[in-house]
Structures are given as C-alpha cells and as structure tokens.
Design an enzyme around this catalytic site. Structure first.
Site, short mmCIF file in Angstrom:
data_model
loop_
_atom_site.label_atom_id
_atom_site.label_comp_id
_atom_site.label_asym_id
_atom_site.label_seq_id
_atom_site.Cartn_x
_atom_site.Cartn_y
_atom_site.Cartn_z
N TYR A 1 1.30 -1.14 0.26
CA TYR A 1 -0.01 -0.15 0.61
C TYR A 1 1.02 1.27 -0.14
CZ TYR A 1 -3.16 3.61 1.48
OH TYR A 1 -4.05 5.04 1.63
N GLU B 1 -3.20 7.63 -4.10
CA GLU B 1 -3.34 6.58 -3.62
C GLU B 1 -3.07 5.31 -4.41
OE1 GLU B 1 -7.28 4.86 -1.91
OE2 GLU B 1 -6.37 4.52 -0.24
#
Ligand code: ADP
Ligand code: MG
Length: 233
Positions: A113, A201
């Site tokens: 992530y 993101e």
C-alpha cells in the site's frame, strides 16, 4: 474531483511511474479490440477487465475480472458494461459501469500500500505505506497499526530524500527495488504539486516476478479549488 483508475494511471505513467499497459473501452467490441491490441503490443495472453467507477472494493464485488482468452474478454466486458456495480464503498444502488479498463495481466510477488495525501490535521503532506497492500488500509490501521508507515513532509524543510529512503528501509526493500520505491514516492510528490492532487493512492503497489514495482490500482483526487488551473485534467 476524482479521476478514474485509467486516468490516474495515465498521469502516473506520464511522471515515470510504472503501470500495466491498458486500454479503456465503452463497448464490448472496443474491449475485444483493446485486448487484441495489448496482445499484439505486449504478447500478453491474459487480461484483467476492470470496471471504471469512482469506488474502491471493486475486486470483491465482481468489478475486477480475469480473462484468459479473447472470448472471455468479450464475456466479462459484456457482463460488466451497462450494469451497476455495488461495492462496500457505494450505496445500495451502486454506480453505473459505462467504461471498463482492459489491462494486461501481471504476475504478483507481493502487494503493498502506498499513498500521499493532504493531512489536514497536520496541515501537511503525508505519505502512508504498508507491506499489507491490496486490502482495506483502514482495517490494517485498526488491526495491526505497527504495519503502517508514515512520513509527514515538514513544510519548511520540504521533501527530504533521507525520509523517503527511510520509508523504503522500513518496507524491507533493498537494492534496485529500494531505489524504485524512492523514485515512485518522489514522483508522487511531483504529481501532487504539479496537478494539485490532494490524494494519490496506489493500492496495490505490486512487485512482479521481474522485481519491478508497478502501480496496479490508482485513486487520484484533484483539489476542486485548484481546478481553474488544471484545465487539462
Ligand atoms: P479494487 O481496489 O477496486 O478492488 P484493484 O485494481 O486494486 O481494484 O484490483 C483488485 C485486485 O485485483 C488487485 O489487488 C490485484 O490482486 C488484482 N489485479 C488488478 N489488476 C491486475 C492486473 N492487471 N493483473 C493481475 N492482477 C490484477
Ligand atoms: Mg485497489
């Protein structure tokens, strides 16, 4: 203003962040020719069909499907296009799927992530990274907060290379992957500044079988108050 995955990836790619080759399609026929074009260009013999809606959690909701033949590309695209996709980030009605992104499939060693966002409580940019990628980051933060790595940019000092390298260390990266990670984080900040993005993101950022870090999903949000100077977007 949120960008679709394919638009976000175009932006990442234009700043030198590696993404998978993909082509957006608004009809089943277009999806099939996109898959053929990707096969010609990259030699891939499998594809991932991805619903372009402004919501995450598509994978678990049937909005990300693998196709291992052209016939299957046709099937998966026709199943998705024209329907409403309901994910845990949408309401009960879901969101209409008007476009699918046909992407060449990639091997995946690991999923990570990585995001960069305007943290309004800290009044600064903050990177968030985790070795637990591809999953809900909120859940990771709740269940195993030690797996979340943060770096808040000091507005007076600006972006510090040392801190990016430290993040790469803490992710456990070495050698070439380490420098790839540092370069991706640097480029994300360039995008944020150039394009007035308040969120970038990448979940997941993956490591493929050739030890390449690839942005496999992208959620980019452009600050609405700055849109007057981002006409192109
Ligand atoms: P979402 O976050 O909306 O569920 P993602 O783009 O993150 O959608 O895709 C979900 C998962 O599907 C990824 O974590 C990855 O495991 C897999 N995936 C997505 N794109 C590809 C691709 N091009 N090749 C192989 N696997 C993929
Ligand atoms: Mg994702």
């Amino acid at each position: 203003m949120n960008l679709h995955e394919y638009q976000g990836k175009e932006l990442l790619n234009s700043f030198g962040v590696r993404v998978q080759r993909g082509i957006v399609a608004t009809s089943t026929e277009q999806a099939v020719s996109a898959a053929k074009k990707l096969q010609e260009d990259t030699g891939t013999n499998w594809w991932v069909i991805k619903a372009q809606v402004h919501a995450g959690g598509r994978g678990k909701a049937g909005g990300v499907k693998i196709a291992s033949s052209i016939a299957e590309v046709h099937e998966r695209a026709s199943e998705m296009l024209g329907t409403n996709l309901i994910t845990k980030q949408t309401d009960q009605k879901g969101l209409p799927v008007n476009q699918v992104y046909v992407e060449s499939g990639t091997s995946i060693q690991s999923e990570y992530y990585l995001s960069l966002l305007v943290d309004r409580t800290k009044e600064s940019w903050t990177y968030i990274a985790s070795i637990e990628g591809g999953v809900d980051i909120e859940a990771v933060a709740e269940e195993s907060p030690e797996k979340i790595i943060n770096y808040t940019i000091d507005p007076l000092k600006g972006l510090e290379l040392y801190s990016l390298k430290q993040m790469a260390d803490r992710m456990g990266f070495t050698d070439d992957v380490h420098s790839q990670f540092v370069s991706i984080t640097k480029r994300m900040f360039e995008i944020a500044k150039d394009k007035d993005a308040n969120l970038i993101e990448v979940n997941p950022l993956i490591l493929d079988d050739h030890n390449q870090l690839i942005a496999l999903d992208a959620k980019i949000s452009i600050e609405s108050n700055a849109l007057f100077r981002q006409e192109e977007l």
